[in-house]
Structure formats: C-alpha cells, structure tokens
Design a protein around this motif. Structure first.
Motif, PDB file in Angstrom:
ATOM      1  N   GLN A   1      52.524  44.883 -92.666  1.00 35.05           N
ATOM      2  CA  GLN A   1      52.872  43.478 -92.455  1.00 35.05           C
ATOM      3  C   GLN A   1      51.626  42.603 -92.573  1.00 35.05           C
ATOM      4  O   GLN A   1      51.649  41.550 -93.204  1.00 35.05           O
ATOM      5  CB  GLN A   1      53.512  43.307 -91.075  1.00 35.05           C
ATOM      6  CG  GLN A   1      53.935  41.887 -90.755  1.00 35.05           C
ATOM      7  CD  GLN A   1      54.496  41.794 -89.348  1.00 35.05           C
ATOM      8  OE1 GLN A   1      53.970  42.388 -88.413  1.00 35.05           O
ATOM      9  NE2 GLN A   1      55.570  41.034 -89.198  1.00 35.05           N
TER      10      GLN A   1
ATOM     11  N   THR B   1      51.196  39.804 -95.456  1.00 37.10           N
ATOM     12  CA  THR B   1      51.015  38.408 -95.057  1.00 37.10           C
ATOM     13  C   THR B   1      49.719  37.841 -95.622  1.00 37.10           C
ATOM     14  O   THR B   1      49.688  36.716 -96.124  1.00 37.10           O
ATOM     15  CB  THR B   1      51.040  38.285 -93.524  1.00 37.10           C
ATOM     16  OG1 THR B   1      52.264  38.850 -93.048  1.00 37.10           O
ATOM     17  CG2 THR B   1      50.946  36.860 -93.075  1.00 37.10           C
TER      18      THR B   1
ATOM     19  N   TYR C   1      50.129  37.440 -99.397  1.00 38.21           N
ATOM     20  CA  TYR C   1      51.088  36.364 -99.647  1.00 38.21           C
ATOM     21  C   TYR C   1      50.425  35.005 -99.431  1.00 38.21           C
ATOM     22  O   TYR C   1      50.562  34.100-100.255  1.00 38.21           O
ATOM     23  CB  TYR C   1      52.305  36.510 -98.732  1.00 38.21           C
ATOM     24  CG  TYR C   1      53.219  35.319 -98.786  1.00 38.21           C
ATOM     25  CD1 TYR C   1      54.131  35.161 -99.820  1.00 38.21           C
ATOM     26  CD2 TYR C   1      53.153  34.324 -97.813  1.00 38.21           C
ATOM     27  CE1 TYR C   1      54.962  34.054 -99.891  1.00 38.21           C
ATOM     28  CE2 TYR C   1      53.974  33.214 -97.872  1.00 38.21           C
ATOM     29  CZ  TYR C   1      54.875  33.082 -98.902  1.00 38.21           C
ATOM     30  OH  TYR C   1      55.682  31.985 -98.976  1.00 38.21           O
ATOM     31  N   ASP C   2      49.697  34.860 -98.324  1.00 35.29           N
ATOM     32  CA  ASP C   2      49.035  33.584 -98.029  1.00 35.29           C
ATOM     33  C   ASP C   2      48.032  33.209 -99.118  1.00 35.29           C
ATOM     34  O   ASP C   2      47.974  32.055 -99.544  1.00 35.29           O
ATOM     35  CB  ASP C   2      48.335  33.641 -96.668  1.00 35.29           C
ATOM     36  CG  ASP C   2      49.315  33.682 -95.501  1.00 35.29           C
ATOM     37  OD1 ASP C   2      50.510  33.369 -95.700  1.00 35.29           O
ATOM     38  OD2 ASP C   2      48.887  34.032 -94.380  1.00 35.29           O
TER      39      ASP C   2
ATOM     40  N   LEU D   1      60.581  37.800 -96.476  1.00 37.95           N
ATOM     41  CA  LEU D   1      59.393  37.614 -97.302  1.00 37.95           C
ATOM     42  C   LEU D   1      59.587  38.245 -98.683  1.00 37.95           C
ATOM     43  O   LEU D   1      59.259  37.637 -99.706  1.00 37.95           O
ATOM     44  CB  LEU D   1      58.156  38.210 -96.616  1.00 37.95           C
ATOM     45  CG  LEU D   1      56.832  38.051 -97.360  1.00 37.95           C
ATOM     46  CD1 LEU D   1      56.493  36.578 -97.561  1.00 37.95           C
ATOM     47  CD2 LEU D   1      55.721  38.745 -96.592  1.00 37.95           C
TER      48      LEU D   1
END
Length: 195
Positions: free
Chosen positions: A97, A101, A104-105, A171
C-alpha cells in the motif's frame, strides 16, 4: 539493556540478541535493532533453532525503516512458511500500500503538470515514465489488496483489512479507468510508443 549487553559479552546467545533487538526498537534505534535481529537469526540458525519469529521481526523492522525491497524479499519467504498468519499478510499489504500510494502520488503530480502545460515538451515530462509509474502503482495496489483480503479471510476479528482492500481496489480502478487510457490516448496522438 545493560544486563543484556553484559550477557552478550559473556555468553552470547540468539535469545540475548533477540532481547537486545527488542530493547533497541523500544528506544527507536531501529537500524541497531535490525543488526541485533540479524545476529539473533544467524545464531539461531547455526544452532538449528527455528528463526521464523525472528524473521518476522526483521521484516517488521525493515518495514518500519522504509527498506521496502528488503521487506519484500523477506516477506516472500515468510508467506510461504506462515501462510496462516493474518498479521503477516496485513503488514505485507501495508508495505505494498505504501509503495502504491507513493508511486501513484508521484505519477499524479506528473499527470497534473502535463495537463497544466499548454505545450507538450517530452524533455520536461516523460509520458513513458508517467505511464510506467501508474502501471507499477496499479500492480502494487493489486498486491496490497490481495494481501489485505488474505488477512481478512484469516482474521478472527476485524482489524480493518477489508476496508484497506476496498481502498486499494478503488485505487486500481482509478488508475485503470482514468489515468492509463488517458495517457495511452495522449501517447498515441503524439506518436509515442509506451512499451
């Protein structure tokens, strides 16, 4: 801790190194705790003792330090042995995760910059890099979801793994349904091969 160190100096054992690791972790000296844990594993294995619990501890220490690749490598072996441990699956889910994350950011920032610029400049924003980051983020999110769901199946009481899996599912969908097609369309219009 003084007594543990004295014991290690006089008659070292994997149990004393494991205790030293625990104490160092409580003092937030995580890199030192990792070193002691590694020494405990080495000694336990040389004595023919089970080092599984120590390896789980090593995984958690690496997770805490943000040593993601080390944590992944350790977890791969652990999941084969402790396939019925919901806490291990949950923590591996957390690891993936975090990776999902973070990627993705980073990719989302590139995507926003790209869409905000009036003229396309491949030297400023690499469409291939942005695409690959989204794809990798999607893969990590999928692995995270799978581990959270496995933890949920094994849990006796709810620890939030189902909600975490749902978050990762959202997501994956967002990347798959919004970002990937949009980037593919842009790349095609600019004549850029994403492979």
């Amino acid at each position: 801790r003084k007594y543990v160190n004295k014991g290690i100096a006089t008659n070292p054992s994997y149990i004393l190194y494991a205790m030293a690791s625990e104490l160092l972790e409580k003092e937030f000296r995580i890199p030192d705790a990792e070193k002691m844990c590694l020494k405990a594993i080495e000694m336990a294995e040389s004595e023919g003792k089970d080092s599984g619990t120590l390896k789980i501890k090593l995984f958690l220490l690496n997770l805490e330090m943000g040593e993601n690749q080390k944590a992944i490598n350790i977890s791969n072996g652990l999941l084969d042995i402790y396939y019925d441990n919901p806490d291990l699956y949950f923590n591996v889910g957390v690891l993936y995760q975090r990776l999902a994350t973070k990627l993705y950011d980073e990719a989302a920032v590139l995507y926003k910059l790209f869409n905000a610029s009036s003229e396309f400049d491949e030297s400023l924003i690499s469409i291939k890099k942005m695409y690959k980051e989204f794809v990798q983020a999607m893969n990590y999110a999928q692995k995270s979801k799978e581990n959270f769901l496995e933890a949920n199946d094994l849990e006796i009481e709810d620890t939030g793994s189902r909600e975490a899996a749902a978050e990762m599912r959202r997501l994956v969908r967002q990347i798959k349904d919004i970002y990937i097609p949009s980037i593919q369309e842009i790349a095609e219009s600019k004549g850029i091969n994403l492979n």
